[in-house]
Design a protein around this motif. Sequence first.
Motif, PDB file in Angstrom:
ATOM      1  N   LEU A  14     -29.137   8.373  -7.544  1.00 40.09           N
ATOM      2  CA  LEU A  14     -30.201   7.448  -7.924  1.00 40.09           C
ATOM      3  C   LEU A  14     -30.747   7.752  -9.314  1.00 40.09           C
ATOM      4  CD1 LEU A  14     -32.260   5.220  -6.973  1.00 40.09           C
ATOM      5  CD2 LEU A  14     -33.701   7.104  -6.222  1.00 40.09           C
ATOM      6  N   ILE A  15     -30.719   9.011  -9.723  1.00 41.48           N
ATOM      7  CA  ILE A  15     -31.312   9.417 -10.992  1.00 41.48           C
ATOM      8  C   ILE A  15     -30.326   9.290 -12.149  1.00 41.48           C
ATOM      9  CG2 ILE A  15     -32.478  11.285 -12.246  1.00 41.48           C
ATOM     10  CD1 ILE A  15     -34.065  10.214  -9.807  1.00 41.48           C
ATOM     11  N   CYS A  16     -29.181   9.962 -12.049  1.00 49.32           N
ATOM     12  CA  CYS A  16     -28.255  10.023 -13.191  1.00 49.32           C
ATOM     13  C   CYS A  16     -27.124   9.007 -13.125  1.00 49.32           C
ATOM     14  CB  CYS A  16     -27.685  11.431 -13.340  1.00 49.32           C
ATOM     15  SG  CYS A  16     -26.600  11.937 -11.984  1.00 49.32           S
ATOM     16  N   GLY A  17     -26.873   8.439 -11.958  1.00 49.42           N
ATOM     17  CA  GLY A  17     -25.822   7.438 -11.827  1.00 49.42           C
ATOM     18  C   GLY A  17     -24.418   8.000 -11.678  1.00 49.42           C
ATOM     19  N   ARG A  18     -24.286   9.328 -11.681  1.00 50.96           N
ATOM     20  CA  ARG A  18     -22.967   9.940 -11.501  1.00 50.96           C
ATOM     21  C   ARG A  18     -22.552   9.845 -10.044  1.00 50.96           C
ATOM     22  NH1 ARG A  18     -24.079  15.580 -14.334  1.00 50.96           N
ATOM     23  NH2 ARG A  18     -25.591  15.436 -12.694  1.00 50.96           N
ATOM     24  N   HIS A  19     -21.244   9.851  -9.824  1.00 57.22           N
ATOM     25  CA  HIS A  19     -20.703   9.858  -8.473  1.00 57.22           C
ATOM     26  C   HIS A  19     -20.620  11.302  -8.001  1.00 57.22           C
ATOM     27  CE1 HIS A  19     -19.843   5.614  -8.520  1.00 57.22           C
ATOM     28  NE2 HIS A  19     -19.342   5.770  -9.745  1.00 57.22           N
TER      29      HIS A  19
END
Length: 84
Positions: A14-19
């Motif tokens: 939710l914060i960084c968008g990384r998987h």
Amino acid sequence: MAMQEQVPAEETCLICGRHEVEGIHICNQLICDSCQKKIVETEVTDWKYKYYMNKLAKLRLNLTQCTKEANVIHAGTGGEAGKH
């Protein structure tokens, strides 16, 4: 027949968008371990604090759904959690 080991599915933080695979779930949304650590360590006077709070504000959109699905645990005295 050998059992195959299941690999956890990646989710989007939710914060960084990384998987990521590892992290905490709040209202069925992932916050990766890296972002969780950064949030906890950020001082309220740091400019990043507002950034993280704006990202976490997205959780409010699913608050109704979250409270219906979650097993709510309330903090008890002495830091112990008690189920109600």
